[in-house]
Design an enzyme around this catalytic site. Structure first.
Site, mmCIF file in Angstrom:
data_model
loop_
_atom_site.group_PDB
_atom_site.id
_atom_site.type_symbol
_atom_site.label_atom_id
_atom_site.label_comp_id
_atom_site.label_asym_id
_atom_site.label_seq_id
_atom_site.Cartn_x
_atom_site.Cartn_y
_atom_site.Cartn_z
ATOM 1 C CB SER A 9 -0.902 0.022 1.230
ATOM 2 O OG SER A 9 -1.493 1.304 1.339
ATOM 3 C CG HIS A 34 -3.939 -1.701 -1.439
ATOM 4 N ND1 HIS A 34 -5.036 -2.475 -1.769
ATOM 5 C CD2 HIS A 34 -4.328 -0.980 -0.346
ATOM 6 C CE1 HIS A 34 -6.033 -2.236 -0.914
ATOM 7 N NE2 HIS A 34 -5.624 -1.326 -0.040
ATOM 8 C CG ASP A 36 -5.227 2.054 1.324
ATOM 9 O OD1 ASP A 36 -6.180 1.263 1.199
ATOM 10 O OD2 ASP A 36 -4.087 1.702 1.696
ATOM 11 C CG MET A 38 -8.621 6.592 3.295
ATOM 12 S SD MET A 38 -7.894 6.449 4.940
ATOM 13 C CE MET A 38 -6.801 5.034 4.700
ATOM 14 C CG HIS A 67 -9.390 -0.110 -0.039
ATOM 15 N ND1 HIS A 67 -8.757 -0.371 1.158
ATOM 16 C CD2 HIS A 67 -10.722 -0.094 0.254
ATOM 17 C CE1 HIS A 67 -9.645 -0.510 2.122
ATOM 18 N NE2 HIS A 67 -10.850 -0.331 1.605
ATOM 19 C CG MET A 69 -11.468 2.802 2.770
ATOM 20 S SD MET A 69 -9.851 2.791 3.579
ATOM 21 C CE MET A 69 -8.790 2.920 2.140
ATOM 22 C CG MET A 138 -11.496 -3.529 5.633
ATOM 23 S SD MET A 138 -10.104 -2.962 4.629
ATOM 24 C CE MET A 138 -9.009 -2.249 5.861
ATOM 25 N N GLY A 143 -9.157 3.088 7.596
ATOM 26 C CA GLY A 143 -8.950 4.482 7.992
ATOM 27 C C GLY A 143 -7.495 4.889 8.126
ATOM 28 N N GLY A 145 -3.171 3.431 8.093
ATOM 29 C CA GLY A 145 -2.150 2.397 7.978
ATOM 30 C C GLY A 145 -1.526 2.184 9.356
ATOM 31 N N GLY A 146 -0.754 1.128 9.483
ATOM 32 C CA GLY A 146 0.027 0.923 10.698
ATOM 33 C C GLY A 146 -0.740 0.430 11.912
ATOM 34 C CG ASP A 173 -6.345 -3.424 3.203
ATOM 35 O OD1 ASP A 173 -5.222 -3.185 3.676
ATOM 36 O OD2 ASP A 173 -7.042 -2.567 2.619
ATOM 37 N N GLY A 174 -4.794 -4.900 6.118
ATOM 38 C CA GLY A 174 -4.614 -4.214 7.390
ATOM 39 C C GLY A 174 -3.842 -5.031 8.410
ATOM 40 C CB SER A 196 3.425 0.092 8.314
ATOM 41 O OG SER A 196 2.445 -0.822 8.727
HETATM 42 C C1 DX5 Z 1 -6.408 0.876 5.943
HETATM 43 C C2 DX5 Z 1 -5.983 0.620 4.522
HETATM 44 C C3 DX5 Z 1 -4.882 -0.356 4.400
HETATM 45 C C4 DX5 Z 1 -3.592 0.107 5.031
HETATM 46 C C5 DX5 Z 1 -2.673 -1.036 5.200
HETATM 47 O O1 DX5 Z 1 -7.523 1.696 5.947
HETATM 48 O O2 DX5 Z 1 -7.072 0.123 3.763
HETATM 49 O O3 DX5 Z 1 -4.673 -0.687 3.048
HETATM 50 O O4 DX5 Z 1 -2.952 1.086 4.292
HETATM 51 O O5 DX5 Z 1 -1.588 -0.586 5.940
HETATM 52 P P1 DX5 Z 1 -0.857 -1.515 7.006
HETATM 53 O O6 DX5 Z 1 -0.330 -2.674 6.255
HETATM 54 O O7 DX5 Z 1 0.202 -0.618 7.561
HETATM 55 O O8 DX5 Z 1 -1.894 -1.911 8.022
HETATM 56 ZN ZN ZN Z 2 -6.600 -0.673 1.732
#
Ligand code: DX5
Ligand code: ZN
Length: 213
Positions: A9, A34, A36, A38, A67, A69, A138, A143, A145-146, A173-174, A196
Site C-alpha cells: 500500500s 494498493h 487507499d 479516503m 480501495h 473508502m 479488512m 482508515g 495504515g500501521g 487488508d490491514g 507499513s
Molecule cells: C487501511 C488501509 C490499508 C492500510 C494497510 O484503511 O485500507 O490498506 O494502508 O496498511 P498496514 O499494512 O500498515 O496496516
Molecule cells: Zn486498503
C-alpha cells in the site's frame, strides 16, 4: 488458488516522491499497487483521489488495486477507471446501490470488488459475490495504515472463502506483517495488502518474500 500476491500500500510510501515509492515496490517484488482512497466521511482520514491514480498510472504497468473508502462510491468509480484503476473495490455499506456500483466498474471493462469492515455482516452482501472479481476482508478498521491486526477478522476470511466455494480471490487488508501473514494465508487469503510492514522495513524485498510464505 495459485501463488499468493502481495499488494504493497502506497499509503505508507513517500508522498513527496510517489514515483520512487512505486518503483521501489516493483524492485522489491510487489505484485499490485494498493491505493487507499479516503474521503474523511466514510473514514476519519483523507488521503488522495483520482489525480494520484492518474499520476501513478503514468509510471507503472502494475495492476492498480484501488480501495475506495468513500461515501457513495458509485458517483466516482467511472472517474477512477478513467484515471487508470485496474481493480476498484468499495465498501458496500457506503453505497446507495452496490449492484449498480459494481456494474459501473465492469461496464468500463475493469474488475470490481467489495470490502468488508470488521463490523459489517458479510451475509448481508453475499448476494453481490457472483458479480465480484475480488472480495476484500479488512483485518483492521479502515482508515489508517500501521494498525494492529484484529484476530477475529481472520475467521471472516475463511468464512468468505467457504461462502464463495473458493471461486473468488480474497484479499486481506490491514496489519499484515511477517508475523500475521501466515494467519491470513492459512485462512485462505489469495492477496495480502501490506503498507507499513513493507515500506518501513530494513529489507522490504525480504519482507515481501516472507509474506508470500
Ligand atoms: C487501511 C488501509 C490499508 C492500510 C494497510 O484503511 O485500507 O490498506 O494502508 O496498511 P498496514 O499494512 O500498515 O496496516
Ligand atoms: Zn486498503
Amino acid at each position: 488458488m495459485s501463488e499468493i500476491l502481495i499488494a504493497p500500500s502506497i499509503l505508507s510510501g513517500d508522498f513527496c516522491n510517489m514515483e520512487k515509492s512505486v518503483r521501489d515496490l516493483e524492485k522489491w517484488g510487489g505484485d499490485w499497487v494498493h491505493c487507499d482512497v479516503m474521503d474523511g466521511v466514510y473514514v476519519p482520514n483523507i488521503t488522495f483521489g483520482m489525480p494520484m491514480i492518474a499520476a501513478i498510472r503514468k509510471v507503472t504497468e502494475k495492476t492498480l488495486d484501488v480501495h475506495l473508502m468513500i461515501t457513495e462510491p458509485e458517483k466516482y468509480v467511472e472517474r477512477f477507471v478513467d484515471a487508470g484503476a485496474d481493480i476498484i473495490t468499495f465498501h458496500p455499506d457506503a453505497s446507495k446501490d452496490p449492484t449498480a456500483c459494481i456494474e459501473l466498474i465492469k461496464n468500463k471493462g475493469k474488475k470490481a470488488g467489495v470490502v468488508f469492515n470488521p463490523n459489517v455482516p458479510v451475509d448481508k452482501y453475499a448476494y453481490l459475490f457472483d458479480k465480484c472479481d475480488l472480495i476484500v476482508v479488512m483485518t483492521v478498521y479502515a482508515g489508517y495504515g500501521g494498525q494492529k491486526l484484529i484476530p477475529e477478522c481472520i475467521d471472516t476470511i475463511a468464512y468468505v472463502k467457504k461462502l464463495t466455494g473458493n471461486k473468488i480471490p480474497v484479499e486481506a487488508d490491514g496489519g499484515i506483517n511477517k508475523e500475521t501473514a501466515s494467519l491470513a494465508r492459512n485462512a485462505g487469503a489469495d492477496v495480502l495488502v501490506a503498507g507499513s510492514a513493507v515500506y518501513k522495513a530494513a529489507d522490504p524485498a525480504g519482507v515481501i518474500k516472507e509474506l508470500r510464505g
